[in-house]
Scaffold this active site. Structure first.
Site, PDB file in Angstrom:
ATOM      1  CG  ASP A 249     -32.158 -56.460  -7.466  1.00 17.06           C
ATOM      2  OD1 ASP A 249     -33.091 -55.837  -7.986  1.00 17.06           O
ATOM      3  OD2 ASP A 249     -32.305 -57.486  -6.768  1.00 17.06           O
ATOM      4  CE  LYS A 271     -36.167 -54.612  -4.771  1.00 18.35           C
ATOM      5  NZ  LYS A 271     -37.143 -55.664  -4.968  1.00 18.35           N
ATOM      6  CG  MET A 384     -30.561 -57.268   3.656  1.00 19.55           C
ATOM      7  SD  MET A 384     -32.247 -57.159   3.060  1.00 19.55           S
ATOM      8  CE  MET A 384     -32.829 -58.838   3.309  1.00 19.55           C
TER       9      MET A 384
HETATM   10  N1  SAH Z   1     -31.092 -62.699  -3.162  1.00 23.43           N
HETATM   11  C1  SAH Z   1     -29.836 -62.377  -2.526  1.00 23.43           C
HETATM   12  C2  SAH Z   1     -30.038 -61.583  -1.258  1.00 23.43           C
HETATM   13  C3  SAH Z   1     -30.611 -60.224  -1.466  1.00 23.43           C
HETATM   14  S1  SAH Z   1     -30.791 -59.299   0.016  1.00 23.43           S
HETATM   15  C4  SAH Z   1     -29.031 -63.642  -2.284  1.00 23.43           C
HETATM   16  O1  SAH Z   1     -29.561 -64.752  -2.436  1.00 23.43           O
HETATM   17  O2  SAH Z   1     -27.854 -63.552  -1.984  1.00 23.43           O
HETATM   18  C5  SAH Z   1     -29.308 -58.370   0.051  1.00 23.43           C
HETATM   19  C6  SAH Z   1     -28.351 -58.910   1.081  1.00 23.43           C
HETATM   20  O3  SAH Z   1     -27.694 -60.043   0.578  1.00 23.43           O
HETATM   21  C7  SAH Z   1     -27.240 -57.970   1.458  1.00 23.43           C
HETATM   22  O4  SAH Z   1     -27.652 -57.046   2.443  1.00 23.43           O
HETATM   23  C8  SAH Z   1     -26.218 -58.912   2.017  1.00 23.43           C
HETATM   24  O5  SAH Z   1     -26.549 -59.326   3.320  1.00 23.43           O
HETATM   25  C9  SAH Z   1     -26.402 -60.102   1.114  1.00 23.43           C
HETATM   26  N2  SAH Z   1     -25.445 -60.127  -0.003  1.00 23.43           N
HETATM   27  C10 SAH Z   1     -25.706 -60.035  -1.324  1.00 23.43           C
HETATM   28  N3  SAH Z   1     -24.582 -60.162  -2.045  1.00 23.43           N
HETATM   29  C11 SAH Z   1     -23.577 -60.359  -1.165  1.00 23.43           C
HETATM   30  C12 SAH Z   1     -22.176 -60.594  -1.270  1.00 23.43           C
HETATM   31  N4  SAH Z   1     -21.559 -60.658  -2.455  1.00 23.43           N
HETATM   32  N5  SAH Z   1     -21.470 -60.754  -0.142  1.00 23.43           N
HETATM   33  C13 SAH Z   1     -22.053 -60.732   1.060  1.00 23.43           C
HETATM   34  N6  SAH Z   1     -23.374 -60.524   1.214  1.00 23.43           N
HETATM   35  C14 SAH Z   1     -24.127 -60.337   0.131  1.00 23.43           C
END
Ligand code: SAH
Length: 464
Positions: A249, A271, A384
Site C-alpha cells: 500500500d 490504494k 481516515m
Molecule cells: N490497516 C491500517 C489502517 C489502514 S486505513 C492500520 O491498522 O493501521 C488508513 C488509515 O490508517 C489512515 O487514514 C490513518 O487514519 C491511519 N494510519 C495509518 N498509518 C498511520 C500512521 N502512521 N499514523 C497515523 N495514522 C495512520
C-alpha cells in the site's frame, strides 16, 4: 579446537550438583530440562531447590557429597562457590572418572556447559572455550530471535513422518518438501489448529509434492505496522526476507520496503482513500497472477491487515482462485498513536471498551452508535477521519457529547515526522488544518503530560 562438542545421553542417568546457592540454581535451571536424575548435595539449600525437591523434580541430600555418591554418575557440577570446597569436589570427581565442571572456573573443569538454545529436540550449543561469554550470549540472543518457539514441535512431528517422506526423491525434491514444511505449512497448521494438525498437514503437503514437485505459490498478507521498521513483527521480517514479490500500500514506508529481499519485485498498489487508486480487482488479479507461477507473494499492508485493510475481499479472491494464504498481524496505527501519547486504550473506572472507527466508508460518511460514543469517558480511535471530522463532531455534539471532550490528533504515528495536536471536540475540524500525513484521531484521550496530576492519582483508583 581445545574442546570437542558432543551431545551426551543423560536420559535416566545421574547428574550430581554440589552446592545449594545461586550458582547451583543457575545450573539446575538448565539441568532440569533434561531427562536425567538430578541429585543436589547441600547442607543449606536455597528455597527454590527445596521446592524442586518437594515436587519430585530432583533429589535433595542435605549433606556433603561423598565418594560413594559418584558411582555411575554421568556428570558432576561443583557449585559451592567456595574455591577450596569446589577443588575438593572436583578432585573427587577426577578420581572417580566422572566428568566434572566447576562453575565459573574453566581451568579446574574437565568439560564446560555451553550456552544453549533450546527447541527440544532441536538443541543448539554455543561455546567460545571461555574466550568470550558475552559473544556467546549475543549469538544465543540472535538465534533465540530467529528460531520460532514452535520449532521443536515441528521437528518432533517431522521425525515421526520421515519414513513417509522417503517416498519423495532424495535431494532437491525432498529438501523442497521439508523447507516448505518448516517455513510455511507446519507453522500455519500449528497456528490454526495446534500440534494435532501436523500429521494431516504433512500428508497434504506430501501428496502435493508427489504430484507437483515444482514450487507452489502463496500469498502472505502481512501487517507492516504504522511506519517505524522496529515495530515490524519478526514474522513480517521473515516474510519480507523470503518474498519473491511484494505488493504494498501507499502508506508502507520506504524504510520498511528496504528490508525486502534484494531480488524481490516491488509493486505499489497505491490504494488511498481519495487519491488515484489501483482498483481492488486489479490488486487481487496481481496477487493471483504471481502466486500462480509459483511466487511467494507478500501483500504488505500498513498497520494491521485486519483493520480497515479490505482484507476479506483479498482473501475471498485468493480462496476462489485456490491459492494458499496466511495472515501475519501487525501493529495498528491506533496502538502506535496511543503509545505515543502515553495513554492506555482502556482504564479501570474510565472505559472498559474501545472502538476503532472509520470516518468514512464506501457509502460516504460512516454512521456509528453516536449516543454510546458521546458518553463521558468513552474512547475511540478514528481512522481516515480528516475529511469526516466536521461530520463526526456534529453527530457527537448532537448526541450530547461534552464539547470539552479531549481529542488527540496523531499524525504519522511512530515516524520521525510525527506531530501531535491536543485539542477538544469543540475545535476538532479547525485543528486539522495542515495535517497532511495519515492521522488517527483519539477521541476521549489527551496526552498524558497535558492531564492534571489529580486525574491520574485519584484516591479511589489507587485503592483498587
Ligand atoms: N490497516 C491500517 C489502517 C489502514 S486505513 C492500520 O491498522 O493501521 C488508513 C488509515 O490508517 C489512515 O487514514 C490513518 O487514519 C491511519 N494510519 C495509518 N498509518 C498511520 C500512521 N502512521 N499514523 C497515523 N495514522 C495512520
Amino acid at each position: 579446537m581445545k574442546y570437542f562438542p558432543i551431545f551426551l545421553s543423560v536420559q535416566n542417568r545421574r547428574i550430581l550438583v554440589s552446592g545449594g546457592g545461586a550458582a547451583a540454581i543457575a545450573k539446575l535451571r538448565l539441568l532440569l530440562k533434561t531427562e536425567a536424575r538430578i541429585t543436589v548435595f547441600a547442607t543449606r539449600p536455597a528455597p527454590e531447590i527445596s521446592a524442586w525437591a518437594d515436587t519430585g523434580r530432583l533429589i535433595l541430600a542435605q549433606r556433603g557429597l561423598a565418594r560413594a555418591d559418584l558411582k555411575d554418575a554421568a556428570l558432576l557440577y561443583a557449585a559451592d562457590e567456595d574455591a577450596a570446597q569446589d577443588a575438593r569436589i572436583a578432585a573427587m570427581g577426577a578420581e572417580a572418572g566422572v566428568p566434572t565442571n566447576i562453575v565459573d572456573n574453566l581451568d579446574g573443569s574437565s568439560f564446560l556447559t555451553p550456552a544453549i538454545v533450546d527447541r527440544d529436540p532441536v538443541t543448539i550449543a554455543i561455546g567460545t572455550e571461555g574466550a568470550a561469554p558475552v559473544l556467546a550470549r549475543s549469538i544465543k540472543a540472535g538465534l533465540e530471535e530467529r528460531l520460532p518457539q514452535t520449532l521443536g514441535i515441528l521437528a518432533r512431528a517431522a521425525k515421526a513422518f520421515r519414513p513417509l517422506a522417503e517416498r519423495l526423491a532424495p535431494g532437491r525434491v525432498r529438501r523442497a518438501f521439508w523447507a516448505e514444511y518448516y517455513d510455511y505449512s507446519g507453522p500455519k497448521a500449528l497456528n490454526a489448529t495446534g500440534e494435532a494438525a501436523l500429521p494431516d498437514a504433512l500428508n497434504a503437503l506430501l501428496s502435493r509434492h508427489m504430484s507437483a514437485p515444482t514450487p507452489v505459490g502463496r500469498v502472505d498478507l502481512v501487517g507492516a505496522g504504522p511506519g517505524d521498521p522496529d515495530l515490524l513483527t519478526l514474522k513480517a521480517r521473515k516474510a519480507l526476507d523470503a518474498a519473491d514479490v511484494v505488493i504494498h500500500d501507499r502508506l508502507v514506508t520506504p524504510e520498511i520496503l528496504e528490508l525486502a529481499r534484494r531480488e524481490a519485485t516491488i509493486i505499489e498498489a497505491g490504494k488511498t482513500g481519495f487519491g488515484p487508486a489501483m482498483q481492488q480487482d486489479d490488486i487481487n488479479a496481481l496477487m493471483i497472477e504471481h502466486a500462480r507461477v509459483g511466487a511467494h507473494v507478500v501483500r504488505l499492508k500498513s498497520g494491521d491487515p485486519a483493520v480497515f485493510g479490505r482484507l476479506d475481499e483479498e482473501l475471498d479472491a485468493l480462496t476462489a482462485a485456490g491459492i494458499d494464504w496466511q495472515i501475519v498481524p501487525g501493529i495498528t496505527a491506533a496502538s502506535a498513536a496511543v503509545a505515543q501519547i502515553g495513554q492506555s486504550f482502556t482504564k479501570r473506572q474510565r472505559n472498559s471498551s474501545v472502538r476503532l472507527l472509520t470516518g468514512h466508508d464506501v457509502a460516504g460518511f460512516a454512521e456509528h452508535d453516536w449516543r454510546a460514543l458521546a458518553r463521558a469517558g468513552e474512547v475511540a480511535a478514528i481512522y481516515m477521519g480528516k475529511r469526516s471530522a466536521r461530520f463526526v463532531q456534529g453527530r457527537l455534539l448532537m448526541h450530547g457529547a461534552d464539547p470539552a471532550t479531549p481529542v488527540t490528533v496523531v499524525e504519522n504515528a511512530s515516524r520521525p515526522d510525527s506531530r501531535l495536536r491536543a485539542v477538544t471536540l469543540a475545535d476538532l475540524p479547525a485543528s486539522l488544518d495542515g495535517v497532511d500525513g495519515p492521522a488517527v484521531l483519539l477521541l476521549g484521550l489527551a496526552p498524558r503530560a497535558a492531564q492534571p496530576a489529580t486525574a491520574t492519582a485519584h484516591p479511589k483508583e489507587l485503592a483498587l
